[in-house]
Design a protein around this motif. Structure first.
Motif, PDB file in Angstrom:
ATOM      1  N   ALA A   1     -29.609 -36.285  29.857  1.00 20.08           N
ATOM      2  CA  ALA A   1     -28.177 -36.306  30.404  1.00 20.08           C
ATOM      3  C   ALA A   1     -28.218 -37.314  31.573  1.00 20.08           C
ATOM      4  O   ALA A   1     -29.071 -38.036  32.000  1.00 20.08           O
ATOM      5  CB  ALA A   1     -28.363 -34.816  31.345  1.00 20.08           C
ATOM      6  N   ILE A   2     -26.908 -37.674  31.471  1.00 23.12           N
ATOM      7  CA  ILE A   2     -26.649 -38.913  32.077  1.00 23.12           C
ATOM      8  C   ILE A   2     -25.721 -38.673  33.649  1.00 23.12           C
ATOM      9  O   ILE A   2     -25.189 -37.651  33.568  1.00 23.12           O
ATOM     10  CB  ILE A   2     -25.943 -39.878  31.357  1.00 23.12           C
ATOM     11  N   MET A   3     -25.559 -39.668  34.349  1.00 20.87           N
ATOM     12  CA  MET A   3     -24.530 -39.183  35.558  1.00 20.87           C
ATOM     13  C   MET A   3     -23.168 -38.918  35.124  1.00 20.87           C
ATOM     14  O   MET A   3     -22.627 -39.638  34.082  1.00 20.87           O
ATOM     15  CB  MET A   3     -24.578 -40.302  36.521  1.00 20.87           C
ATOM     16  N   ARG A   4     -22.669 -37.948  36.083  1.00 16.68           N
ATOM     17  CA  ARG A   4     -21.285 -37.463  35.776  1.00 16.68           C
ATOM     18  C   ARG A   4     -20.187 -38.582  35.416  1.00 16.68           C
ATOM     19  O   ARG A   4     -19.512 -38.729  34.463  1.00 16.68           O
ATOM     20  CB  ARG A   4     -20.742 -36.422  36.490  1.00 16.68           C
ATOM     21  N   ASP A   5     -20.391 -39.382  36.407  1.00 23.74           N
ATOM     22  CA  ASP A   5     -19.400 -40.623  36.245  1.00 23.74           C
ATOM     23  C   ASP A   5     -19.551 -41.611  34.895  1.00 23.74           C
ATOM     24  O   ASP A   5     -18.453 -42.001  34.633  1.00 23.74           O
ATOM     25  CB  ASP A   5     -19.223 -41.405  37.566  1.00 23.74           C
TER      26      ASP A   5
ATOM     27  N   SER B   1     -18.013 -29.768  26.065  1.00 20.97           N
ATOM     28  CA  SER B   1     -18.890 -29.198  27.381  1.00 20.97           C
ATOM     29  C   SER B   1     -20.226 -29.828  27.382  1.00 20.97           C
ATOM     30  O   SER B   1     -20.655 -30.116  26.100  1.00 20.97           O
ATOM     31  CB  SER B   1     -18.835 -27.801  27.205  1.00 20.97           C
ATOM     32  N   ASP B   2     -21.016 -30.109  28.405  1.00 19.19           N
ATOM     33  CA  ASP B   2     -22.177 -30.855  28.352  1.00 19.19           C
ATOM     34  C   ASP B   2     -22.757 -30.598  29.613  1.00 19.19           C
ATOM     35  O   ASP B   2     -22.095 -30.258  30.596  1.00 19.19           O
ATOM     36  CB  ASP B   2     -21.978 -32.477  27.735  1.00 19.19           C
ATOM     37  N   VAL B   3     -24.098 -31.087  29.749  1.00 20.52           N
ATOM     38  CA  VAL B   3     -24.795 -31.206  30.818  1.00 20.52           C
ATOM     39  C   VAL B   3     -24.695 -32.581  31.358  1.00 20.52           C
ATOM     40  O   VAL B   3     -25.036 -33.697  30.871  1.00 20.52           O
ATOM     41  CB  VAL B   3     -26.211 -30.727  30.399  1.00 20.52           C
ATOM     42  N   VAL B   4     -24.624 -32.943  32.678  1.00 22.63           N
ATOM     43  CA  VAL B   4     -24.370 -34.038  33.295  1.00 22.63           C
ATOM     44  C   VAL B   4     -25.018 -33.980  34.532  1.00 22.63           C
ATOM     45  O   VAL B   4     -25.552 -32.929  35.178  1.00 22.63           O
ATOM     46  CB  VAL B   4     -23.064 -34.628  33.407  1.00 22.63           C
ATOM     47  N   LEU B   5     -25.546 -35.082  35.165  1.00 21.62           N
ATOM     48  CA  LEU B   5     -26.345 -35.062  36.585  1.00 21.62           C
ATOM     49  C   LEU B   5     -25.430 -35.536  37.512  1.00 21.62           C
ATOM     50  O   LEU B   5     -24.455 -36.392  37.462  1.00 21.62           O
ATOM     51  CB  LEU B   5     -27.423 -36.180  36.327  1.00 21.62           C
ATOM     52  N   LEU B   6     -25.697 -35.006  38.824  1.00 21.28           N
ATOM     53  CA  LEU B   6     -24.977 -35.571  39.861  1.00 21.28           C
ATOM     54  C   LEU B   6     -26.060 -36.462  40.634  1.00 21.28           C
ATOM     55  O   LEU B   6     -25.369 -37.491  41.665  1.00 21.28           O
ATOM     56  CB  LEU B   6     -24.680 -34.423  40.939  1.00 21.28           C
ATOM     57  N   LYS B   7     -27.052 -36.505  40.424  1.00 16.74           N
ATOM     58  CA  LYS B   7     -28.453 -37.395  40.950  1.00 16.74           C
ATOM     59  C   LYS B   7     -29.289 -37.730  40.063  1.00 16.74           C
ATOM     60  O   LYS B   7     -29.474 -36.851  39.136  1.00 16.74           O
ATOM     61  CB  LYS B   7     -28.766 -36.367  42.160  1.00 16.74           C
ATOM     62  N   GLU B   8     -29.760 -38.709  39.895  1.00 16.36           N
ATOM     63  CA  GLU B   8     -30.677 -39.090  38.748  1.00 16.36           C
ATOM     64  C   GLU B   8     -32.018 -38.274  39.020  1.00 16.36           C
ATOM     65  O   GLU B   8     -32.435 -37.802  40.018  1.00 16.36           O
ATOM     66  CB  GLU B   8     -31.185 -40.628  39.098  1.00 16.36           C
TER      67      GLU B   8
END
Lengths: 279, 64
Positions: A207-211, A181-188
């Protein structure tokens, strides 16, 4: 910032969280590091009351963003590796599931955290949990040797995420599972947050973008990669996070902007399998 | 550190096998003080208070 420097500041930041009494003027606090809040936050992110009770006191620092253990469907006698084990919370939960014939190994690069974890293992009389100092980018673990790799809100802190997933792939046995589990971004994120080291330690700027995150897991060779659960990053967590608060105040970010930033950060739980035959 | 776990341990740099050196054991047979040596890298990783320090050499030194 260079990756070596990032590792250094992350380690120093978490050393302070591990030993809060050792320093008097530390504004750095990660995703809700207060132990008072840890129990509440623990429940919000999916741990049961039972789980929060059975582990040694002090093992839950409230630093995670999800509960990979509940998902990992761990079985009796499996070998589990926890990347960035911190004070050992998830390791102890995993240890209860794999039983005496299983093994749980926690790797963390912060000596203070590993020391805490070892003390917690002693307190709880856990014989099937071992901790070692190591880097998740350079795992001190043999190839094809573990059944499950877990990690809870840690890989975002690594400046070399692709390498971390490659290492996880290497140490897993064929058929072994990755459950993180981790933190990711939907928007930069805006640059001023990206460049904030406090926000980095607080699991935000790294954190990086989800994709991109999912892509890195697939690129490492994992198959059946899927997001099992997605949740907004607990806003209470962020609001209470002195790191985020300090950043918001320092940079005079208007409330709407804070909300917008909040909505572009999510926590995900991801599953992947190392195929039985690797070419 | 449990001796049985030597199978899973590897050098963080070359991922090769490590050789265990024991200086102190506890009553349960776990290694309290000792070292793990990688012949290929000629690198010795310390075990202190039961915790193997397997950080890559350059990071290990910066923490001391």
């Amino acid at each position: 910032m260079r990756k070596e420097e990032i590792k250094k500041v992350v380690r120093a930041g978490y050393a302070k969280i591990a030993k809060p009494d050792s320093s008097c003027c530390v504004p750095v606090n990660s995703c809700c590091g207060s132990t008072d809040l840890a129990q509440d936050i623990g429940k919000k992110i999916g741990y049961t009351e039972e789980e929060l009770k059975v582990v040694p006191e002090g093992a839950n620092l409230g630093l995670g963003c999800g509960n990979p253990v509940a998902l990992a469907s761990l079985r009796e006698s499996e070998t589990v590796l926890d990347l960035g084990s911190g004070a050992g919370f998830d390791c102890f939960l995993a240890a209860n599931k794999v039983g005496k014939s299983g093994e749980v190994i926690g790797v963390d690069m912060t000596p203070e955290m590993v020391e805490n974890a070892r003390e917690n293992a002693e307190k709880g009389n856990y014989r099937n949990v071992q901790f070692r100092l190591g880097e998740i980018e350079n795992l001190p673990v043999a190839d094809n040797s573990v059944d499950v790799v877990i990690s809870n809100c840690v890989i975002n802190l690594s400046p070399e995420k692709r390498r971390v997933f490659k290492e996880a792939f290497r140490v897993l046995k064929p058929g072994g599972r990755l459950m993180v589990s981790d933190v990711v971004l939907l928007k930069e994120l805006p640059d001023f947050i990206k460049n904030s080291i406090e926000a980095y330690i607080g699991c935000l700027s790294g954190a990086i973008m989800r994709d991109e995150y999912i892509g890195a897991i697939k690129a490492a060779g994992f198959q059946e990669v899927r997001i099992i659960d997605e949740a907004s990053f607990p806003i209470e967590c962020m609001a209470n996070d002195s790191t985020v608060k300090a950043v918001v105040e320092d940079l005079k970010i208007p409330p709407e902007k804070v909300k917008e930033i909040g909505s572009s950060v999510i926590s995900i739980k991801v599953f992947g399998v190392k195929p039985c035959e690797t070419s | 550190m449990k001796k049985e776990l030597m199978d899973i341990l590897a050098c963080p740099m070359c991922k090769g096998d490590l050789e265990l050196g024991i200086e102190e054991e506890d009553e349960k047979g776990e290694v309290v003080v000792g070292s793990l040596y990688c012949g290929k890298c000629d690198e010795r990783y310390p075990i202190e208070e039961g915790i193997p320090n397997l950080l890559p050499p350059e990071l290990r030194q910066s923490s001391e």
